[in-house]
Design an enzyme around this catalytic site. Structure first.
Site, PDB file in Angstrom:
ATOM      1  N   HIS A 166     -18.825  43.390  66.714  1.00 35.26           N
ATOM      2  CA  HIS A 166     -18.844  44.757  66.202  1.00 35.26           C
ATOM      3  C   HIS A 166     -18.414  45.777  67.241  1.00 35.26           C
ATOM      4  O   HIS A 166     -17.795  46.794  66.898  1.00 35.26           O
ATOM      5  CB  HIS A 166     -20.227  45.083  65.639  1.00 35.26           C
ATOM      6  CG  HIS A 166     -20.548  44.305  64.411  1.00 35.26           C
ATOM      7  ND1 HIS A 166     -21.824  43.906  64.079  1.00 35.26           N
ATOM      8  CD2 HIS A 166     -19.744  43.826  63.419  1.00 35.26           C
ATOM      9  CE1 HIS A 166     -21.807  43.240  62.946  1.00 35.26           C
ATOM     10  NE2 HIS A 166     -20.548  43.173  62.526  1.00 35.26           N
TER      11      HIS A 166
ATOM     12  N   ASP B   5     -14.023  36.809  58.950  1.00 37.78           N
ATOM     13  CA  ASP B   5     -15.290  36.499  59.631  1.00 37.78           C
ATOM     14  C   ASP B   5     -16.128  35.584  58.740  1.00 37.78           C
ATOM     15  O   ASP B   5     -17.152  35.982  58.210  1.00 37.78           O
ATOM     16  CB  ASP B   5     -16.015  37.823  59.922  1.00 37.78           C
ATOM     17  CG  ASP B   5     -17.375  37.626  60.563  1.00 37.78           C
ATOM     18  OD1 ASP B   5     -17.580  36.581  61.206  1.00 37.78           O
ATOM     19  OD2 ASP B   5     -18.227  38.521  60.398  1.00 37.78           O
TER      20      ASP B   5
END
Length: 288
Positions: free
Chosen positions: A18, A171
């Site tokens: 992130h 992801d």
């Protein structure tokens, strides 16, 4: 390996992924023209860190966030601060205390928080319960659409976008032995449809040989410039199954390598568990 987001929210891999995602979005936004953010495995969008996790046999699952976002929570200086401010804001918006994390966002919420009015988000999640939760989480965002959809199919269905620019985050949970071949197939299709698109693939490093094979197989696509950034939280002798993770970035934004490597090194220095912790970046396919 089962890497459903729900079980690992806020761990070292999430922090790495992130923090780099924030930098990638910032890099895309150097241009005024909007872009599509496509998240192929979006998850729920919000995770309560104190929630008890249980395996099928009833044993409790130890939380992973204390060794991840928990170690960074009070940091007020350095390259990770822009990422941390987003996480703290999310925690505060959900009623979490200022002194510790109680809630952690998924990549869709982070992207939505950073999106400009000219940017558009398409969030895909195959699990219907997670997709429903995500739709509720981001229901007030006018430039966001959520779909119950296989993310690899979405690459074919949603590219090229009208904007002619895209950042695609791949992801997956790595539940299937065929995950890497599926990723390669999606990348091949995505690059055929949008050769200049930015694709970011997160992967766990559990067996070095498996990761190296994925990178070699990727080269068979004859891809455009590709940067690899990897985090090591432990050396080969560690008992940890996942000793690190990486992000393979196709067509990365211009001059972003130093920023991404700096972030990865910052994560390694704070969250590494032994002396072999560290980070690296290299061009799998060099810029011309």
């Amino acid at each position: 390996m089962n890497y459903r987001h729900h079980y690992h929210a806020g761990n070292a891999a999430d922090v790495f992924k992130h923090a780099l995602l924030v930098a990638l979005i910032s890099g895309m936004q150097r241009k005024e023209k909007g872009f599509l953010y496509l998240d192929t495995h979006a998850g729920r969008g919000a995770y309560e860190l104190e929630e008890t996790m249980r395996l099928a046999n009833g044993r409790e699952r130890a939380p992973e966030w204390p060794a991840g976002i928990g170690k960074l929570w009070t940091e007020q200086a350095g390259s990770l601060v822009p990422f941390l401010e987003i996480i703290r804001r999310f925690n505060r918006n959900r009623g979490g205390p200022d002194e510790r994390p109680a809630w952690y966002p998924g990549s869709p919420w982070i992207a939505a928080e950073l999106a400009r009015p000219v940017d558009r988000l398409a969030l895909c999640e195959l699990r219907e319960d997670d997709a429903d939760a995500l739709a509720v989480e981001l229901s007030l965002r006018p430039n966001v659409s959520t779909r119950v959809m296989d993310g690899y199919t979405a690459v074919r269905a949603l590219l090229p976008p009208p904007e002619k620019r895209a950042l695609v985050l791949i992801d997956p949970p790595y539940e299937s032995a065929g995950e890497f071949p599926d990723i390669l197939s999606a990348l091949g299709e995505g690059l055929r449809r949008l050769p200049g698109g930015v694709f970011a693939v997160w992967y766990p490093v559990t067996e070095r040989a498996r990761t190296d094979r994925f990178q070699r197989d990727y080269l068979a696509l004859k891809p455009p410039p590709t940067l690899v950034v990897e985090l090591r939280i432990a050396g080969e002798s560690s008992e940890l199954r996942m000793k690190g993770c990486g992000l393979l970035i196709v067509n990365p934004p211009w001059k972003i390598e130093a920023d991404l490597l700096g972030l990865a090194r910052a994560v390694a220095s704070r969250l590494g568990v032994d002396a072999d912790a560290g980070a690296s970046a290299f061009w799998l396919v060099p810029e011309s």
